[in-house]
Design an enzyme around this catalytic site. Structure first.
Site, PDB file in Angstrom:
ATOM      1  N   GLY A 164     -35.410 -28.365  25.043  1.00  0.00           N
ATOM      2  CA  GLY A 164     -35.144 -27.391  24.105  1.00  0.00           C
ATOM      3  C   GLY A 164     -35.567 -27.901  22.725  1.00  0.00           C
ATOM      4  N   ARG A 291     -38.073 -22.321  37.684  1.00  0.00           N
ATOM      5  CA  ARG A 291     -37.484 -21.251  37.973  1.00  0.00           C
ATOM      6  C   ARG A 291     -37.525 -19.913  36.895  1.00  0.00           C
ATOM      7  NH1 ARG A 291     -36.206 -20.502  32.213  1.00  0.00           N
ATOM      8  NH2 ARG A 291     -36.141 -23.149  30.829  1.00  0.00           N
TER       9      ARG A 291
HETATM   10  P1  ADP Z   1     -39.306 -27.776  25.036  1.00  0.00           P
HETATM   11  O1  ADP Z   1     -39.661 -28.420  26.460  1.00  0.00           O
HETATM   12  O2  ADP Z   1     -38.030 -29.021  24.313  1.00  0.00           O
HETATM   13  O3  ADP Z   1     -39.448 -26.731  24.673  1.00  0.00           O
HETATM   14  P2  ADP Z   1     -42.643 -27.493  24.454  1.00  0.00           P
HETATM   15  O4  ADP Z   1     -43.262 -28.445  24.990  1.00  0.00           O
HETATM   16  O5  ADP Z   1     -42.386 -26.003  25.457  1.00  0.00           O
HETATM   17  O6  ADP Z   1     -41.277 -28.658  24.654  1.00  0.00           O
HETATM   18  O7  ADP Z   1     -42.284 -27.217  23.258  1.00  0.00           O
HETATM   19  C1  ADP Z   1     -42.098 -26.028  22.475  1.00  0.00           C
HETATM   20  C2  ADP Z   1     -42.068 -25.450  21.183  1.00  0.00           C
HETATM   21  O8  ADP Z   1     -42.989 -26.419  19.890  1.00  0.00           O
HETATM   22  C3  ADP Z   1     -43.668 -25.051  20.802  1.00  0.00           C
HETATM   23  O9  ADP Z   1     -43.134 -23.618  21.695  1.00  0.00           O
HETATM   24  C4  ADP Z   1     -44.057 -24.715  20.024  1.00  0.00           C
HETATM   25  O10 ADP Z   1     -43.203 -23.824  18.954  1.00  0.00           O
HETATM   26  C5  ADP Z   1     -44.169 -26.385  19.380  1.00  0.00           C
HETATM   27  N1  ADP Z   1     -44.983 -27.015  19.624  1.00  0.00           N
HETATM   28  C6  ADP Z   1     -45.378 -28.445  21.282  1.00  0.00           C
HETATM   29  N2  ADP Z   1     -45.883 -28.452  21.103  1.00  0.00           N
HETATM   30  C7  ADP Z   1     -46.833 -28.226  20.154  1.00  0.00           C
HETATM   31  C8  ADP Z   1     -48.263 -28.213  19.871  1.00  0.00           C
HETATM   32  N3  ADP Z   1     -49.243 -29.189  19.925  1.00  0.00           N
HETATM   33  N4  ADP Z   1     -48.567 -27.705  18.683  1.00  0.00           N
HETATM   34  C9  ADP Z   1     -47.529 -26.434  18.010  1.00  0.00           C
HETATM   35  N5  ADP Z   1     -46.992 -26.981  18.105  1.00  0.00           N
HETATM   36  C10 ADP Z   1     -46.302 -27.191  19.457  1.00  0.00           C
END
Ligand code: ADP
Length: 446
Positions: A164, A291
């Site tokens: 999230g 999912r």
């Molecule tokens: P969650 O499971 O909390 O959604 P994610 O790993 O999917 O976490 O990351 C969510 C969002 O955070 C990504 O869509 C992006 O906007 C930002 N983000 C995550 N990792 C990076 C990264 N290495 N560099 C830049 N932005 C990041």
């Protein structure tokens, strides 16, 4: 095929699953909290069972109650939708112990992908490109400094059990690392009960591009193209499209095939989404969702494949009879998430819908559980519906979206419809020229 499916969810996704079941001649069971007794998914299901009070913890997340509902109604399978118990490996195991089919991947795959460090290691092993970063958890400030220095700043510290968009810290220089590292661990512990954190290179202007995959659990897997979900607010998707305006056909099939091959290697069963950040022509895996996703309809519109129908077929053992060469992408699709929120300050706006008129016509789909006279309860997610529009190309799709947004009337509550009416006329959006920070800059948050 299953004879009766229990849908362990609410709102538009419960209705979406119910529709697929009906078209396959499967009986449906809706479960609901006391706050949802008047919900559309309850009215349209063949049977319904009240599973508890409004709080999700006591109803939609209450495994013993859902299990009891299965036993009372004789359901032979459960579709979890998205959110709630959809990525809960324990739930999948408990159902299996009771000889009820969980419509989703194996508990083992849910568990692996739910741990972000294990997910990243697995992705790497399967040949998926990942964001450069620490090889696993980082437990001391000295290690955090060394790893970040080697990678060069900026870096991002993330919680292994995160989700999230919570518990992430961007670090711009070595002076900031000690405080950021300590804060990230403390936040990870308080939010997720696990203080394991890892470090990644921080990408400054990526797009969020994700690949839809589908496997039969026996080594056959395909990809159904990508979705571009770069228009986000607080790491939450707002607008999604397929295909991505940023990729050409060669890039599209390259990343798609990498994902399909990885799922073959894993023996993955059912629908899944592999999420990437995309910058300067390179893809970087961030996580996999095991999912159905909120934004799955844009993929359905360009492939004409019903993803829930395929999930049901895979789960009952009928297999996946679509070959990669059968998947043909046609036209362009855009989805707008309509939330019961003020379109300027994003404050939730539950309450009664006094007038409701959804748009229609060729290429327009509205997935929603609301109706005129329905009262949106204050207890759950604010998503009240999705407007999905298809066109022969992106220009036609945008024209149709503008027209559909003009027809859409929801009175009595605030919705995010006015935001979409502005976005559809914005030149950057029209050109597809946006990264994951664009919307927050546009909204004046950055
Ligand atoms: P969650 O499971 O909390 O959604 P994610 O790993 O999917 O976490 O990351 C969510 C969002 O955070 C990504 O869509 C992006 O906007 C930002 N983000 C995550 N990792 C990076 C990264 N290495 N560099 C830049 N932005 C990041």
């Amino acid at each position: 095929m299953f004879s009766k499916v229990l849908i362990a969810n609410r709102g538009e996704i419960a209705l979406r699953v119910l529709r697929a079941c009906k078209e396959l001649g499967i009986q449906t069971v809706a479960v609901h909290s006391t706050a949802d007794a008047e919900a559309m998914h309850v009215k349209l299901a063949d049977e319904s069972v009240c599973i508890g009070p409004p709080s999700a913890r006591d109803s939609y997340l209450n495994i013993p109650q859902i299990l009891a509902a299965c036993e009372i109604t004789g359901a032979d399978a459960v579709h979890p939708g998205y959110g709630f118990l959809s990525e809960n490996a324990r739930f999948a195991e408990v159902l299996e112990d009771h000889k009820i089919q969980f419509i989703g991947p194996s508990a083992e795959h849910i568990r692996t992908m739910g741990d972000k460090i294990a997910a990243k290691q697995t992705a790497k092993r399967l040949g998926i490109p990942v964001v450069p970063g620490s090889d696993g958890g980082v437990s001391t400030v000295a290690d955090a400094k060394r790893i970040s220095g080697d990678m060069s700043y900026p870096v991002i510290i993330k919680a292994a059990s995160g989700g999230g968009g919570k518990g992430m810290q961007v670090v711009n220089s070595e002076e900031e690392i000690e405080l950021a590292f300590t804060t990230a661990r403390a936040e990870a512990l308080s939010n997720f009960g696990d203080d394991t954190v890892y470090i990644e290179k921080y990408l400054s202007k990526p797009r969020h591009i994700e690949v839809q995959v589908m496997g039969d659990g026996k080594g056959h897997a395909i990809h159904l193209g990508e979705r571009d979900c770069s228009l986000q607010r607080r790491h939450q998707k707002v607008w999604e499209e397929a295909c991505s305006p940023a990729l050409n056909e060669e890039q599209q099939s390259r990343i798609g095939n990498i994902c399909a091959d990885a799922m073959k290697g894993l023996g993955y069963a059912g629908a899944g989404t592999i999420e990437f950040l995309y910058e300067d022509g390179e893809f970087y895996f961030i996580e996999m969702n095991t999912r159905l996703q909120v934004e799955h309809p844009v993929t359905e519109m360009i492939t004409r494949i019903d993803l829930v129908n395929e999930q049901l077929k895979v789960a009952c053992g009928a297999g996946l009879d679509i070959r990669q060469e059968d998947v043909v992408f046609q036209g362009h699709a855009i989805e707008c998430r309509i939330n019961a929120e003020n379109s300027e300050n994003f404050r939730p706006s539950p309450g009664m819908i006094t007038y409701y008129h959804p748009p229609g016509g060729l290429g327009v789909r509205v997935d929603s559980g609301v109706y005129q006279g329905y009262t949106i309860p204050p207890y759950y997610d604010s998503l009240i519906g999705k407007l999905i529009v298809h066109g022969r190309n992106r220009v036609e799709c945008m024209m149709r979206l503008r027209r559909a947004l003009d027809e859409f009337i929801v009175d009595g509550i605030d919705t995010t419809l006015p935001l979409f009416r502005k976005l559809v006329d914005n030149p950057d959006v029209a050109n597809g020229a946006y990264d994951i920070h664009w919307l927050e800059r546009y909204l004046g948050m950055k």
